[in-house]
Write an enzyme that holds these catalytic residues in place. Structure first.
Site, PDB file in Angstrom:
ATOM      1  N   PHE A 112       0.816  -1.217   0.000  1.00  0.00           N
ATOM      2  CA  PHE A 112       0.000   0.000   0.000  1.00  0.00           C
ATOM      3  C   PHE A 112       0.848   1.266   0.000  1.00  0.00           C
ATOM      4  CE2 PHE A 112       1.004   0.096   4.449  1.00  0.00           C
ATOM      5  CZ  PHE A 112       0.671   1.342   4.947  1.00  0.00           C
ATOM      6  N   LYS A 113       2.094   1.149   0.456  1.00  0.00           N
ATOM      7  CA  LYS A 113       2.932   2.344   0.539  1.00  0.00           C
ATOM      8  C   LYS A 113       3.295   2.890  -0.838  1.00  0.00           C
ATOM      9  CE  LYS A 113       4.258   1.002   5.114  1.00  0.00           C
ATOM     10  NZ  LYS A 113       5.253   0.575   6.088  1.00  0.00           N
ATOM     11  N   ASP A 114       3.137   2.065  -1.873  1.00  0.00           N
ATOM     12  CA  ASP A 114       3.347   2.560  -3.237  1.00  0.00           C
ATOM     13  C   ASP A 114       2.401   3.714  -3.561  1.00  0.00           C
ATOM     14  OD1 ASP A 114       5.298   0.628  -3.754  1.00  0.00           O
ATOM     15  OD2 ASP A 114       3.854  -0.800  -4.572  1.00  0.00           O
TER      16      ASP A 114
END
Length: 480
Positions: A112-114
């Protein structure tokens, strides 16, 4: 829109200032001086927007047009999401037993950090090119942040990135996603310590104001406001996907379950709630349960040690973004937050004031999950849906499955859908899948990592890690 430190000892900065900062000089974290409030008409208008369009709308509230013109902002966000595998960028999977999984992991590194880092990388490039400036990014990672941060800036001439990973505490795939990036501007350090221990040398370098200023140090951990800002969109998108109708009064509630490590994502949820989004927030953790204890008992105190769990990216004892949440709930009382956090930094123990604890427990529900709980949720989800959960997403699913059916069927809750945020693809956690008796499904891009060249610098116990980092940063700077 200006940004102030949660501890009140630093002058206000604009978005650019917050973007290029790690911790504020007084040790606090930057937050918007004012949280925008959205009316019902705005929510109804936004309800039909795509995820990228929601990110654009939200960012435009926190980034003034005179700093980044609106058309430029839209172009930067479009470019940020151009490498995502899913046409919608994020995707809601609606499974049996009312289990809604919002897949936030369709970016390059399957995490999700993308989402937030791809945007933050574009914002950085915009200002760096405009100012002809070079920065050194310093990142500590518990698993996914490092690879997402690397992907957001790899190969860029005006950025060098220094990533510390906790050797043996990441999965093999997480580690390979960092060590296989052979670029001149990427410097990976494999530290023989846990996630909290690798934060210490990073804090030390940022606390050295002269050094941090001379070498233009900045952070891409969720210390960075830009990441929190983009993540606010998760909650609006989840709400609009799961709310039955926006034509009723009052607007329906949606419960959003958030796997929590450093607390950046749940902070974004608290801000969305403050903006007027009708959501109930549940923060879920593994056996490293400091946030759960804080919500339930007001006990923000370290345990004796970090426990290694299947949900390794959440193996964190000091969730630094709790400071932002407490600041928000205290009515921006920076004097109180400064006193509380200084007390915590000295003793590593803090009992929240009664009024602040009450506000926290009204804002958040919480749950902790053991490895056994995680495995159970992974198995059940597969058996019922043939759907593989990563262990972090399984912490959220465990909460969902643990709610009694009688509870779910109460009339006043039957209209409250629940959405579980899924922070990573199961493909990154093969060992956890095998422990659950499940068969991993590995994409070819991940399989290919095992045959690639790797590069990293070991940090051994007993070494002065901060000094090793200083020396590398100084050496890289001499090449400019």
């Amino acid at each position: 829109m200006e940004y102030v430190s949660t501890r009140g000892g630093t002058r206000a900065v604009d978005f650019e200032g917050a973007l290029f900062s790690g911790y504020a000089p007084d040790g606090g974290l930057f937050m918007p001086q004012r949280i925008p409030s959205l009316d019902r008409d705005t929510l109804q208008r936004w309800s039909s927007l795509s995820y990228p369009e929601l990110v654009k709308e939200l960012c435009s509230l926190f980034i003034p047009a005179e700093l980044v013109p609106r058309n430029t902002l839209k172009e930067l966000i479009n470019k940020a999401f151009s490498r995502f595998r899913h046409k919608n960028v994020v995707h809601l999977s609606q499974l049996k037993d009312g289990l809604n999984i919002l897949e936030l992991w369709h970016g390059v590194t399957y995490a999700f950090k993308d989402l937030s880092l791809s945007c933050t990388g574009q914002f950085l490039q915009y200002f760096l090119e405009k100012k002809k400036k070079h920065v050194n990014i310093l990142v500590g990672t518990s698993g996914d942040t490092g690879s997402s941060a690397i992907e957001s800036v790899r190969g860029q001439k005006n950025v060098d990135i220094f990533v510390l990973l906790p050797k043996g505490f990441c999965t093999q795939i997480q580690e390979l996603q960092m060590t296989t990036v052979i670029e001149d501007n990427v410097h990976v350090f494999a530290a023989h310590g846990n996630s909290d221990e690798i934060d210490e040398p990073i804090k030390e370098l940022f606390a050295d104001v002269d050094f941090a200023g001379k070498y233009n140090l900045m952070s891409l951990n969720s210390v960075n406001w830009s990441r929190i800002m983009v993540q606010i969109a998760h909650y609006f998108y989840a709400y609009f996907q799961c709310a039955p109708s926006l034509d009723i009064t009052p607007l329906p509630m949606v419960e959003i379950v958030v796997p929590t490590g450093g607390g950046g994502n749940i902070t974004a949820g608290c801000i969305a709630q403050k903006m007027g989004l009708p959501i109930r927030l549940i923060t879920v953790v593994n056996s490293n349960d400091i946030i759960h204890r804080t919500v339930q008992h007001g006990d923000f105190s370290l345990a004796k040690s970090v426990k290694a769990t299947l949900a390794s990216a959440m193996d964190i004892q000091e969730p630094y973004n709790v400071e932002r949440i407490l600041w928000l709930l205290s009515g921006s009382d920076s004097c109180l937050i400064k006193t509380l956090m200084e007390q915590f930094n000295i003793s590593k123990r803090l009992k929240l004031p009664e009024d602040l604890h009450r506000k926290l427990s009204e804002t958040l529900g919480s749950c902790s999950a053991s490895d056994q709980d995680i495995v159970g949720a992974m198995r059940r989800c597969w058996e019922e849906n043939q759907y593989l959960l990563c262990p972090h997403s399984a912490v959220a699913a465990h909460y969902h499955y643990s709610q009694p059916h009688s509870f779910l069927c109460l009339s006043f809750l039957s209209s409250m859908p629940r959405c579980c945020l899924a922070p990573a693809s199961a493909a990154k956690f093969q060992d956890a899948l095998l422990q659950a008796g499940l068969v991993p499904q590995i994409p070819p891009e991940i399989t290919a990592l095992t045959a690639m060249e790797t590069r990293s610098t070991p940090l051994e116990r007993g070494q002065d890690w901060a000094q090793v980092l200083r020396a590398r940063i100084e050496a890289v700077a001499q090449q400019w």
